[in-house]
Design an enzyme around this catalytic site. Structure first.
Site, PDB file in Angstrom:
ATOM      1  N   ASN A  13      28.567 -11.180  -5.352  1.00  0.00           N
ATOM      2  CA  ASN A  13      28.195 -11.671  -4.018  1.00  0.00           C
ATOM      3  C   ASN A  13      29.327 -11.297  -3.073  1.00  0.00           C
ATOM      4  O   ASN A  13      30.375 -11.938  -3.078  1.00  0.00           O
ATOM      5  CB  ASN A  13      27.985 -13.188  -4.082  1.00  0.00           C
ATOM      6  CG  ASN A  13      27.701 -13.786  -2.712  1.00  0.00           C
ATOM      7  OD1 ASN A  13      27.524 -13.065  -1.733  1.00  0.00           O
ATOM      8  ND2 ASN A  13      27.650 -15.115  -2.645  1.00  0.00           N
ATOM      9  N   TRP A  14      29.098 -10.274  -2.281  1.00  0.00           N
ATOM     10  CA  TRP A  14      30.165  -9.769  -1.407  1.00  0.00           C
ATOM     11  C   TRP A  14      30.352 -10.637  -0.154  1.00  0.00           C
ATOM     12  O   TRP A  14      31.252 -10.392   0.635  1.00  0.00           O
ATOM     13  CB  TRP A  14      29.892  -8.302  -1.034  1.00  0.00           C
ATOM     14  CG  TRP A  14      29.970  -7.358  -2.209  1.00  0.00           C
ATOM     15  CD1 TRP A  14      30.321  -7.676  -3.498  1.00  0.00           C
ATOM     16  CD2 TRP A  14      29.697  -5.948  -2.210  1.00  0.00           C
ATOM     17  NE1 TRP A  14      30.276  -6.555  -4.292  1.00  0.00           N
ATOM     18  CE2 TRP A  14      29.894  -5.480  -3.536  1.00  0.00           C
ATOM     19  CE3 TRP A  14      29.300  -5.029  -1.228  1.00  0.00           C
ATOM     20  CZ2 TRP A  14      29.705  -4.139  -3.889  1.00  0.00           C
ATOM     21  CZ3 TRP A  14      29.111  -3.693  -1.580  1.00  0.00           C
ATOM     22  CH2 TRP A  14      29.319  -3.254  -2.898  1.00  0.00           C
ATOM     23  N   LYS A  15      29.462 -11.608   0.031  1.00  0.00           N
ATOM     24  CA  LYS A  15      29.542 -12.529   1.185  1.00  0.00           C
ATOM     25  C   LYS A  15      29.717 -11.738   2.486  1.00  0.00           C
ATOM     26  O   LYS A  15      29.229 -10.604   2.575  1.00  0.00           O
ATOM     27  CB  LYS A  15      30.659 -13.561   0.953  1.00  0.00           C
ATOM     28  CG  LYS A  15      30.482 -14.299  -0.379  1.00  0.00           C
ATOM     29  CD  LYS A  15      31.322 -15.539  -0.528  1.00  0.00           C
ATOM     30  CE  LYS A  15      31.060 -16.183  -1.874  1.00  0.00           C
ATOM     31  NZ  LYS A  15      31.760 -17.434  -2.079  1.00  0.00           N
ATOM     32  N   HIS A  99      22.679 -20.564  -1.428  1.00  0.00           N
ATOM     33  CA  HIS A  99      24.120 -20.634  -1.735  1.00  0.00           C
ATOM     34  C   HIS A  99      24.713 -21.850  -1.025  1.00  0.00           C
ATOM     35  O   HIS A  99      24.281 -22.207   0.073  1.00  0.00           O
ATOM     36  CB  HIS A  99      24.798 -19.337  -1.270  1.00  0.00           C
ATOM     37  CG  HIS A  99      26.184 -19.199  -1.798  1.00  0.00           C
ATOM     38  ND1 HIS A  99      27.240 -19.880  -1.241  1.00  0.00           N
ATOM     39  CD2 HIS A  99      26.688 -18.498  -2.844  1.00  0.00           C
ATOM     40  CE1 HIS A  99      28.339 -19.592  -1.927  1.00  0.00           C
ATOM     41  NE2 HIS A  99      28.031 -18.756  -2.905  1.00  0.00           N
ATOM     42  N   GLU A 101      27.261 -22.158   0.631  1.00  0.00           N
ATOM     43  CA  GLU A 101      27.740 -21.857   1.993  1.00  0.00           C
ATOM     44  C   GLU A 101      26.582 -21.867   2.985  1.00  0.00           C
ATOM     45  O   GLU A 101      26.755 -22.259   4.142  1.00  0.00           O
ATOM     46  CB  GLU A 101      28.478 -20.502   1.986  1.00  0.00           C
ATOM     47  CG  GLU A 101      29.826 -20.630   1.267  1.00  0.00           C
ATOM     48  CD  GLU A 101      30.297 -19.388   0.536  1.00  0.00           C
ATOM     49  OE1 GLU A 101      29.766 -18.287   0.781  1.00  0.00           O
ATOM     50  OE2 GLU A 101      31.221 -19.526  -0.309  1.00  0.00           O
ATOM     51  N   GLU A 171      26.935 -23.175  -9.401  1.00  0.00           N
ATOM     52  CA  GLU A 171      28.214 -22.924  -8.737  1.00  0.00           C
ATOM     53  C   GLU A 171      28.793 -24.250  -8.240  1.00  0.00           C
ATOM     54  O   GLU A 171      28.421 -24.729  -7.160  1.00  0.00           O
ATOM     55  CB  GLU A 171      28.009 -21.994  -7.529  1.00  0.00           C
ATOM     56  CG  GLU A 171      27.436 -20.651  -7.878  1.00  0.00           C
ATOM     57  CD  GLU A 171      27.803 -19.584  -6.842  1.00  0.00           C
ATOM     58  OE1 GLU A 171      28.302 -18.540  -7.264  1.00  0.00           O
ATOM     59  OE2 GLU A 171      27.622 -19.814  -5.642  1.00  0.00           O
ATOM     60  N   GLY A 177      35.941 -20.049  -4.602  1.00  0.00           N
ATOM     61  CA  GLY A 177      37.026 -19.523  -3.774  1.00  0.00           C
ATOM     62  C   GLY A 177      38.316 -20.333  -3.863  1.00  0.00           C
ATOM     63  O   GLY A 177      39.219 -20.159  -3.057  1.00  0.00           O
ATOM     64  N   SER A 217      35.088 -18.912  -8.991  1.00  0.00           N
ATOM     65  CA  SER A 217      36.369 -18.368  -9.463  1.00  0.00           C
ATOM     66  C   SER A 217      36.260 -17.702 -10.837  1.00  0.00           C
ATOM     67  O   SER A 217      37.197 -17.776 -11.630  1.00  0.00           O
ATOM     68  CB  SER A 217      37.456 -19.449  -9.458  1.00  0.00           C
ATOM     69  OG  SER A 217      37.647 -19.924  -8.130  1.00  0.00           O
ATOM     70  N   GLY A 238      32.230 -13.987  -6.588  1.00  0.00           N
ATOM     71  CA  GLY A 238      32.575 -13.800  -5.175  1.00  0.00           C
ATOM     72  C   GLY A 238      33.798 -12.918  -5.054  1.00  0.00           C
ATOM     73  O   GLY A 238      33.723 -11.692  -5.142  1.00  0.00           O
ATOM     74  N   GLY A 239      34.964 -13.542  -4.869  1.00  0.00           N
ATOM     75  CA  GLY A 239      36.226 -12.825  -4.620  1.00  0.00           C
ATOM     76  C   GLY A 239      36.465 -11.644  -5.556  1.00  0.00           C
ATOM     77  O   GLY A 239      36.787 -10.536  -5.100  1.00  0.00           O
TER      78      GLY A 239
HETATM   79  P1  13P Z   1      34.334 -17.012  -5.941  1.00  0.00           P
HETATM   80  O1  13P Z   1      34.092 -16.130  -7.143  1.00  0.00           O
HETATM   81  O2  13P Z   1      35.100 -16.345  -4.849  1.00  0.00           O
HETATM   82  O3  13P Z   1      34.833 -18.359  -6.314  1.00  0.00           O
HETATM   83  O4  13P Z   1      32.859 -17.250  -5.282  1.00  0.00           O
HETATM   84  C1  13P Z   1      31.824 -17.694  -6.080  1.00  0.00           C
HETATM   85  C2  13P Z   1      30.583 -17.598  -5.276  1.00  0.00           C
HETATM   86  O5  13P Z   1      30.395 -18.341  -4.324  1.00  0.00           O
HETATM   87  C3  13P Z   1      29.600 -16.583  -5.667  1.00  0.00           C
HETATM   88  O6  13P Z   1      28.386 -16.777  -5.014  1.00  0.00           O
END
Ligand code: 13P
Length: 259
Positions: A13-15, A99, A101, A171, A177, A217, A238-239
């Site tokens: 997920n590149w957000k 998600h 977010e 999640e 994050g 994470s 994510g990251g």
């Molecule tokens: P991180 O891997 O940066 O914690 O993010 C997880 C995430 O929200 C994937 O959708």
């Protein structure tokens, strides 16, 4: 890893990161490193503005394309929105829905997620439905009730026939994050609980086909141990998905567990 026939899925997920040139470069590196293996399903989810260019990069590989959101209607006066049909036209096959977010910053509810999930399945897109509790909810003993209402709300009227298209991502909000990861045992306990809810909703056979990803994470250092759990069928990253090397080493861990 699951003992049933669920192929592990590693999704990035590149957000809201990377312009289309940067996205194209990252997609190319991922394709070069893990684009021909067949053991593990891999998907990258760039921003809308990079979907077309990334689509062209992954088209001849085993890397699938995903989007980060969609609207539940097919077309119409919904300024700023994108439909499932539009995503399909760019050869998108997965879509992340609900998600945390989007729930937190854009007010998405379980009922919104449900409408989107039904529309995605109708359009032959595979929804990755995200659920997860906050630290406060976990610490006050509400973990299971929060997950239960998110799962039941998001999957209302989803047919067991769509089970193999359906992906859930657990999640925990406090792990996203933050560098804090659920222990493999804690994550597995929630995944097993989600599987139990899926049995109630879809029946045992269909529930066995749904992939449940862990997100929060996940990185090369902890991926293997998490992915080794019986009900953890992949990761939503994510990251670590923004660095080709980190992302592909997670894919390599998944390949190792699958062979
Ligand atoms: P991180 O891997 O940066 O914690 O993010 C997880 C995430 O929200 C994937 O959708």
């Amino acid at each position: 890893m699951s003992t049933l026939a669920r192929k592990l899925l590693i999704a990035g997920n590149w957000k809201m990161n990377l312009n289309s040139s940067e996205a194209s470069e990252l997609a190319e590196s991922v394709v070069n490193q893990v684009g021909t293996q067949m053991e593990v399903a891999v998907c990258v989810c760039p921003t809308y503005t990079s979907l077309e260019t990334v689509s062209q990069k992954v088209v001849d590989s085993n890397i699938a394309l995903g989007a980060q959101n969609m609207h539940h209607e097919n077309s119409g006066a919904y300024t700023g929105e994108i439909s499932a049909e539009m995503l399909r036209h760019l050869f998108v096959s997965f879509v992340i829905l609900g998600h945390s977010e989007r729930r937190r910053f854009f007010g998405e509810t379980d009922s919104d997620v449900n409408k989107k999930a039904l529309a995605a399945l109708e359009a032959s897109l595979k929804p990755i439905v995200c659920v997860g509790e906050s630290l406060e909810e976990r610490e006050s003993g509400q973990l299971e009730s929060v997950i239960e209402s998110q799962i039941k709300g998001a999957l209302l009227n989803v047919s067991p026939n769509h089970a193999d298209q359906l992906v859930i991502a657990y999640e925990p909000i406090w792990a996203i994050g933050t560098g804090k990861t659920a222990t493999p045992q804690d994550a597995e306990a929630v995944h097993a609980f989600i599987r139990k809810l899926l049995v109630e909703l879809l029946g045992a056979e269909a529930a066995g086909k749904v992939r449940i990803l862990y997100g929060g994470s996940m990185k090369p250092e902890n991926a293997e141990e998490l992915l080794a759990q019986e009900n953890i069928d992949g990761g939503l990253i994510g990251g670590a998905s923004l660095k080709a090397h980190a992302f592909t080493s997670i894919v390599e861990s998944a390949i190792k567990l699958s062979s």
